[in-house]
Design a protein around this motif. Structure first.
Motif, PDB file in Angstrom:
ATOM      1  N   THR A  28     -15.753  52.039  20.875  1.00  0.00           N
ATOM      2  CA  THR A  28     -15.772  51.235  19.664  1.00  0.00           C
ATOM      3  C   THR A  28     -17.167  50.691  19.386  1.00  0.00           C
ATOM      4  O   THR A  28     -17.900  50.321  20.310  1.00  0.00           O
ATOM      5  N   ARG A  29     -17.547  50.627  18.117  1.00  0.00           N
ATOM      6  CA  ARG A  29     -18.847  50.086  17.758  1.00  0.00           C
ATOM      7  C   ARG A  29     -18.870  48.574  17.950  1.00  0.00           C
ATOM      8  O   ARG A  29     -19.832  48.011  18.449  1.00  0.00           O
ATOM      9  N   TYR A  30     -17.799  47.919  17.535  1.00  0.00           N
ATOM     10  CA  TYR A  30     -17.684  46.471  17.708  1.00  0.00           C
ATOM     11  C   TYR A  30     -16.555  46.183  18.694  1.00  0.00           C
ATOM     12  O   TYR A  30     -15.442  46.677  18.517  1.00  0.00           O
ATOM     13  N   SER A  31     -16.844  45.394  19.709  1.00  0.00           N
ATOM     14  CA  SER A  31     -15.822  45.031  20.698  1.00  0.00           C
ATOM     15  C   SER A  31     -15.015  43.870  20.143  1.00  0.00           C
ATOM     16  O   SER A  31     -15.286  42.694  20.418  1.00  0.00           O
ATOM     17  N   ASP A  32     -14.008  44.194  19.376  1.00  0.00           N
ATOM     18  CA  ASP A  32     -13.275  43.186  18.631  1.00  0.00           C
ATOM     19  C   ASP A  32     -11.896  43.734  18.280  1.00  0.00           C
ATOM     20  O   ASP A  32     -11.595  44.916  18.518  1.00  0.00           O
ATOM     21  N   ALA A  33     -11.043  42.880  17.722  1.00  0.00           N
ATOM     22  CA  ALA A  33      -9.727  43.279  17.245  1.00  0.00           C
ATOM     23  C   ALA A  33      -9.393  42.423  16.039  1.00  0.00           C
ATOM     24  O   ALA A  33      -9.982  41.364  15.829  1.00  0.00           O
ATOM     25  N   ILE A  34      -8.437  42.866  15.242  1.00  0.00           N
ATOM     26  CA  ILE A  34      -8.088  42.160  14.007  1.00  0.00           C
ATOM     27  C   ILE A  34      -6.586  42.210  13.792  1.00  0.00           C
ATOM     28  O   ILE A  34      -5.920  43.174  14.175  1.00  0.00           O
ATOM     29  N   LEU A  35      -6.046  41.129  13.174  1.00  0.00           N
ATOM     30  CA  LEU A  35      -4.642  41.096  12.787  1.00  0.00           C
ATOM     31  C   LEU A  35      -4.525  40.217  11.542  1.00  0.00           C
ATOM     32  O   LEU A  35      -5.107  39.137  11.475  1.00  0.00           O
ATOM     33  N   ASN A  36      -3.758  40.706  10.537  1.00  0.00           N
ATOM     34  CA  ASN A  36      -3.606  39.980   9.272  1.00  0.00           C
ATOM     35  C   ASN A  36      -2.239  39.315   9.122  1.00  0.00           C
ATOM     36  O   ASN A  36      -2.139  38.266   8.482  1.00  0.00           O
ATOM     37  N   GLY A  37      -1.211  39.929   9.639  1.00  0.00           N
ATOM     38  CA  GLY A  37       0.133  39.376   9.456  1.00  0.00           C
ATOM     39  C   GLY A  37       1.100  39.890  10.495  1.00  0.00           C
ATOM     40  O   GLY A  37       0.880  40.944  11.105  1.00  0.00           O
ATOM     41  N   VAL A  38       2.179  39.134  10.706  1.00  0.00           N
ATOM     42  CA  VAL A  38       3.207  39.504  11.687  1.00  0.00           C
ATOM     43  C   VAL A  38       4.584  39.226  11.099  1.00  0.00           C
ATOM     44  O   VAL A  38       4.808  38.166  10.493  1.00  0.00           O
ATOM     45  N   ARG A  95      -6.209  39.233   2.672  1.00  0.00           N
ATOM     46  CA  ARG A  95      -7.531  38.666   2.397  1.00  0.00           C
ATOM     47  C   ARG A  95      -8.015  37.746   3.514  1.00  0.00           C
ATOM     48  O   ARG A  95      -9.157  37.275   3.479  1.00  0.00           O
ATOM     49  N   THR A  96      -7.154  37.460   4.470  1.00  0.00           N
ATOM     50  CA  THR A  96      -7.528  36.651   5.628  1.00  0.00           C
ATOM     51  C   THR A  96      -7.046  37.351   6.888  1.00  0.00           C
ATOM     52  O   THR A  96      -6.180  38.225   6.835  1.00  0.00           O
ATOM     53  N   ALA A  97      -7.595  36.958   8.028  1.00  0.00           N
ATOM     54  CA  ALA A  97      -7.221  37.585   9.295  1.00  0.00           C
ATOM     55  C   ALA A  97      -7.686  36.693  10.439  1.00  0.00           C
ATOM     56  O   ALA A  97      -8.379  35.695  10.238  1.00  0.00           O
ATOM     57  N   ARG A  98      -7.281  37.067  11.629  1.00  0.00           N
ATOM     58  CA  ARG A  98      -7.848  36.477  12.837  1.00  0.00           C
ATOM     59  C   ARG A  98      -8.446  37.605  13.662  1.00  0.00           C
ATOM     60  O   ARG A  98      -7.792  38.628  13.897  1.00  0.00           O
ATOM     61  N   THR A  99      -9.700  37.422  14.075  1.00  0.00           N
ATOM     62  CA  THR A  99     -10.371  38.376  14.952  1.00  0.00           C
ATOM     63  C   THR A  99     -10.721  37.682  16.260  1.00  0.00           C
ATOM     64  O   THR A  99     -10.525  36.472  16.406  1.00  0.00           O
ATOM     65  N   MET A 100     -11.267  38.424  17.201  1.00  0.00           N
ATOM     66  CA  MET A 100     -11.505  37.864  18.524  1.00  0.00           C
ATOM     67  C   MET A 100     -12.751  36.995  18.584  1.00  0.00           C
ATOM     68  O   MET A 100     -12.892  36.155  19.469  1.00  0.00           O
ATOM     69  N   GLY A 101     -13.663  37.174  17.647  1.00  0.00           N
ATOM     70  CA  GLY A 101     -14.905  36.403  17.658  1.00  0.00           C
ATOM     71  C   GLY A 101     -16.113  37.316  17.632  1.00  0.00           C
ATOM     72  O   GLY A 101     -16.004  38.549  17.616  1.00  0.00           O
TER      73      GLY A 101
END
Length: 502
Positions: free
Chosen positions: A399-409, A292-298
């Motif tokens: 890619t449509r959005y120049s971004d990346a996402i990560l939820n867990g490691v 339900r949470t993540a970090r993206t590039m902005g």
């Protein structure tokens, strides 16, 4: 220790971010992950205690004499009590200057083994003299281990070490051996957990061909006779998740702030209303709050194309590491293949050229994970190295959005011929355990906040709506330097620092 507040959050912007984070945390308390997985073996041993105890999260810890112990050891109470946090299982310990063992009757299969330590003095046992090895059958888990040195590095009163071992028989024996080469050395332990793990959560099925081995031609396959040490487990973009909030295995998930080295432009999207659909991976793979949470590039396309969102982790050299990355696309804009495509770098080597979570999962709101192996070599006499994980957008045409996402490691050290201990240099024992308990640990504040949560929820919801509106990007069009994001993107670190504008 890295200072996220100083590096990434300007003073004038702290209040709204923290208010929303309070809402996220309080909300997560009321909707904690259900006990999705019920382990066959779920043993929590309060070493040195003569009575059963219950910790602040409601978990029962059985008395020391419940489990067979062999050797010339004694049970003692800590001379000093904890300044903060849950005292269970840290009031007492089993201590010895000679080898001693614990034997557990268990069902066959993978098990988490967690060893809990409170590095303080016990009677005539000085905390600085504790140097010992820990073995489980043929596996060396710790060698010349010094809890007080590890504790000093962590800046935490108590901590634990977590391992995963495939048990073939119905008996599991843990051997503690003081270092014979150290004067007055002794071994001790405050608590032991033995928790069953689903057979194919970390170990492969019989027909599994393995997963990507970074910078190698052939895939990597974890063997049934290999042991694992959990060195890091992160809820990326979210708050820490206590063992009581895990999906049944009592795993601890820490936030990712301490490990960010290039994240000043990153954003923290959140979607508390999503009900993840576990159609690709088991629902116990990680607790629901991870997805339900993540970090993206902005939100700034130009900025994103010119940096890598990067985390670094200190690890032992000379081992292969198993890296699991958790993903879930929950922003309403990301629904189709090609919406958000990015590259993944592990140890500065491209591990994934076209990462597309929608393609892997099959849709929005569907959790998935990707596994990788990476060899961390050793140069000369070095015992430690940094292992990095970095994300970067795919080329704009892809890619449509120049971004990346990560939820867990999750990062695990894999045994070399039964050995997880690395070189026997106690002064290099600077791996952060996954279940590290900070001075104000989650088990302490959990029951306290439950009592006051209802009083704060209404105010937090109001603050959430105000902050959500403040951070919404108006309009539906896109400029050359930005992407239009939905209100779920609640924290944009670059806008807080004033370095870029959406």
């Amino acid at each position: 220790m890295k200072n996220f507040t100083k590096r990434y959050v300007s003073l004038q912007r702290k209040v709204p971010v923290l208010t929303l984070f309070l809402f996220t945390f309080l909300h997560s308390l009321t909707i904690a992950s259900p006990m999705i997985y019920t382990p066959n073996d779920n043993i929590a041993l309060d070493c040195g205690s003569t009575v059963n105890n219950t910790d602040l999260a409601g978990r029962s810890w059985i008395a020391d004499d419940t489990i067979y112990s062999d050797g010339q050891s004694i049970i003692v109470s800590a001379i000093s009590s904890l300044a903060n946090g849950d005292s269970i299982p840290y009031r007492t310990a089993r201590v010895s200057r000679s080898p001693f063992t614990y034997s557990f009757t268990v069902t066959p299969g993978p098990k988490f083994i967690r060893l809990h330590f409170y590095p303080t003095s016990y009677l005539e046992f000085n905390s600085s003299d504790a140097f010992f090895d820990v073995h489980v059958g043929r596996y060396t888990l710790l060698r010349s281990f010094s809890p007080i040195l590890t504790d000093g590095y962590l800046e935490s009163e108590v901590f634990s070490k977590e391992f995963c071992i495939n048990v073939d028989e119905q008996n599991l024996t843990i051997l503690f051996t003081p270092n014979p080469n150290m004067p007055n050395s002794y071994a001790f332990v405050n608590g032991i957990e033995i928790v069953s793990v689903p057979r194919n959560l970390y170990y492969p099925t019989d027909d599994d061909t393995g997963f990507d081995f970074v910078n190698q031609v052939n895939p990597y396959r974890i063997l049934k006779n290999q042991s694992l040490e959990t060195v890091y487990r992160l809820n990326v973009g979210g708050s820490s998740i206590s063992p009581a909030q895990d999906a049944g295995m009592h795993r601890s998930w820490t936030d990712d702030v301490e490990y960010l080295i290039n994240g000043e432009h990153s954003a923290l999207p959140v979607n508390l209303s999503i009900n993840p659909s576990f159609s690709v991976i088991p629902n116990y793979s990680a607790p629901i709050p991870v997805y339900r949470t993540a970090r993206t590039m902005g939100t700034n396309k130009t900025v994103n194309e010119n940096y890598r969102l990067t985390w670094e982790f200190r690890v032992d050299s000379g081992f292969t590491y198993f890296v699991r990355l958790h993903f879930c696309e929950f922003q309403v804009e990301i629904t189709e293949i090609g919406d958000r495509v990015f590259q993944i770098y592990i140890d500065n080597i491209e591990a994934e050229h076209q990462a597309d979570v929608i393609s892997w999962a099959g849709g929005n709101g569907v959790p998935t994970y990707r596994d990788y192996a990476v060899m961390i070599g050793r140069a000369g006499t070095e015992t430690k190295r940094n292992l990095s994980i970095a994300l970067h957008p795919a080329p704009a045409w892809r890619t449509r959005y120049s971004d990346a996402i990560l939820n867990g490691v999750e990062i695990f050290k894999l045994s070399n011929d039964g050995n997880l201990a690395g070189r026997p240099n106690p002064y290099e024992n600077h791996i952060i355990p996954p279940a590290t308990r900070p001075k104000n640990n989650g088990r302490t504040i959990f029951p306290i906040l439950i009592g006051v949560a209802s009083g704060f929820v209404a105010l937090s919801v109001l603050c959430f709506l105000i902050v959500r509106t403040k951070f919404r990007v108006g309009g539906s069009g896109k400029s050359e330097g930005s992407s239009s994001w939905h209100q779920f993107c609640y924290k944009d670190c670059s806008s807080m620092g004033g370095s870029s504008k959406a």
